[in-house]
Design a protein around this motif. Sequence first.
Motif, PDB file in Angstrom:
ATOM      1  N   ARG A 120       5.550 -17.394   6.671  1.00  0.00           N
ATOM      2  CA  ARG A 120       6.820 -16.677   6.284  1.00  0.00           C
ATOM      3  C   ARG A 120       8.025 -17.448   6.656  1.00  0.00           C
ATOM      4  NH1 ARG A 120       4.769 -11.872   6.154  1.00  0.00           N
ATOM      5  NH2 ARG A 120       4.350 -11.717   3.866  1.00  0.00           N
ATOM      6  N   THR A 121       7.940 -17.454   8.027  1.00  0.00           N
ATOM      7  CA  THR A 121       9.045 -18.255   8.825  1.00  0.00           C
ATOM      8  C   THR A 121       9.198 -19.406   8.180  1.00  0.00           C
ATOM      9  OG1 THR A 121       8.389 -16.950  10.761  1.00  0.00           O
ATOM     10  CG2 THR A 121       9.437 -19.067  11.037  1.00  0.00           C
ATOM     11  N   LEU A 122       8.290 -20.520   7.819  1.00  0.00           N
ATOM     12  CA  LEU A 122       8.527 -21.655   7.431  1.00  0.00           C
ATOM     13  C   LEU A 122       9.077 -21.790   6.118  1.00  0.00           C
ATOM     14  CD1 LEU A 122       8.126 -24.919   7.406  1.00  0.00           C
ATOM     15  CD2 LEU A 122       5.724 -24.413   6.458  1.00  0.00           C
ATOM     16  N   MET A 123       8.851 -20.804   5.434  1.00  0.00           N
ATOM     17  CA  MET A 123       9.314 -20.466   3.959  1.00  0.00           C
ATOM     18  C   MET A 123      10.789 -20.292   4.002  1.00  0.00           C
ATOM     19  SD  MET A 123       6.118 -18.681   2.089  1.00  0.00           S
ATOM     20  CE  MET A 123       7.003 -17.981   0.442  1.00  0.00           C
ATOM     21  N   ARG A 124      11.112 -19.265   5.050  1.00  0.00           N
ATOM     22  CA  ARG A 124      12.508 -18.745   5.039  1.00  0.00           C
ATOM     23  C   ARG A 124      13.247 -20.109   5.362  1.00  0.00           C
ATOM     24  NH1 ARG A 124      14.814 -17.930   9.969  1.00  0.00           N
ATOM     25  NH2 ARG A 124      13.079 -17.808  11.038  1.00  0.00           N
ATOM     26  N   LEU A 125      12.795 -21.080   6.381  1.00  0.00           N
ATOM     27  CA  LEU A 125      13.663 -22.075   6.765  1.00  0.00           C
ATOM     28  C   LEU A 125      13.499 -23.037   5.524  1.00  0.00           C
ATOM     29  CD1 LEU A 125      12.478 -22.551  10.425  1.00  0.00           C
ATOM     30  CD2 LEU A 125      14.829 -21.724   9.541  1.00  0.00           C
ATOM     31  N   ALA A 126      12.501 -23.248   4.812  1.00  0.00           N
ATOM     32  CA  ALA A 126      12.381 -24.384   3.960  1.00  0.00           C
ATOM     33  C   ALA A 126      12.712 -24.155   2.675  1.00  0.00           C
ATOM     34  CB  ALA A 126      10.831 -24.592   3.915  1.00  0.00           C
ATOM     35  N   ALA A 127      13.191 -22.950   2.037  1.00  0.00           N
ATOM     36  CA  ALA A 127      13.541 -22.555   0.764  1.00  0.00           C
ATOM     37  C   ALA A 127      14.769 -21.667   0.556  1.00  0.00           C
ATOM     38  CB  ALA A 127      12.380 -21.812  -0.097  1.00  0.00           C
TER      39      ALA A 127
END
Length: 306
Positions: A191-198
């Motif tokens: 979820r952290t990765l998605m927050r930064l990537a999208a």
Amino acid sequence: MVVSCLSFVSLYGAFLRRSITASGLSSQSIDVDDETTIHFWGPNSRSSPTDDGGQHKSPLVLLHGFGPHGVWQWRQQVLFLAPHFDVYVPDLVFFGESTSKSSERSEIFQAKAIGKLMEKVGVNKYSVVGTSYGGFVAYRMAEMWPEKVEKAVIASSGVNMKPKDNGELLKRAKVEKIEELLLPETAAQLRTLMRLAASNRVYVPDFFLNDFIDKLYSENRKEKMELLKGLALGKDDPPNISPLPQKVLIIWGEEDNIFLLDKAKELKELLGKNATLEVMKKASHVPQLEQPKNFNKILYKFLCAS
């Protein structure tokens, strides 16, 4: 763990394979040397001259980023580009079905593997598009083989990163190690990765994220961590980036929180007079997924320009 027959990721993977097959590509694997096997989606056969006497379709290589392999990141581009180009979508080494017994782990090693793949399929000249980690590989291919790589596209890829940039990224992600971000093991980490990537924030339930991790992030974790540590680019300050002789397009999401927009502007200057920069508004680290129509329009215009 989600039972396979109830896996949304497996169902979507089957949909991806059908979509790519319908575009005229097939799943193939080639031993590029004694140690390395590359899996890729490519044309069933090389294109023939057009009925009006035109040339073969130009070959185009799409290189994925660190995360889901190959067609997971490029489906919308394959559907759009396949009628106009001979499209090749390889899985980089240790992603998807690509494997190697080699101990090498740098992006130079990845570039050489893809270069050997193109030789094996009989393609001598091609353009290359790389996103994120794939952009590191695309840069190396353009740098090493200017006689083969006709045009290069570097999307959302901080090939000019400095050692301090990794530390700043960890702070933005609020993690201690880069693998906690790029190789998530829990729903919270993904979820952290998605927050930064999208740029678009949507809630995704834990069971789906865990399925995603199980199917797409669990294999070859050790080797992928070694790939992160094996990057040759990113270790120098100032960055060791040379201008490229080819025409280069840099595509960047204005809201990218993995590689900030300042990196794109700096990269344009480092790559020299042949580089142009397209900044996509309302997009982050994966503009080819967030705004596929706009991304495809920008990409097609560049690739078709004389």
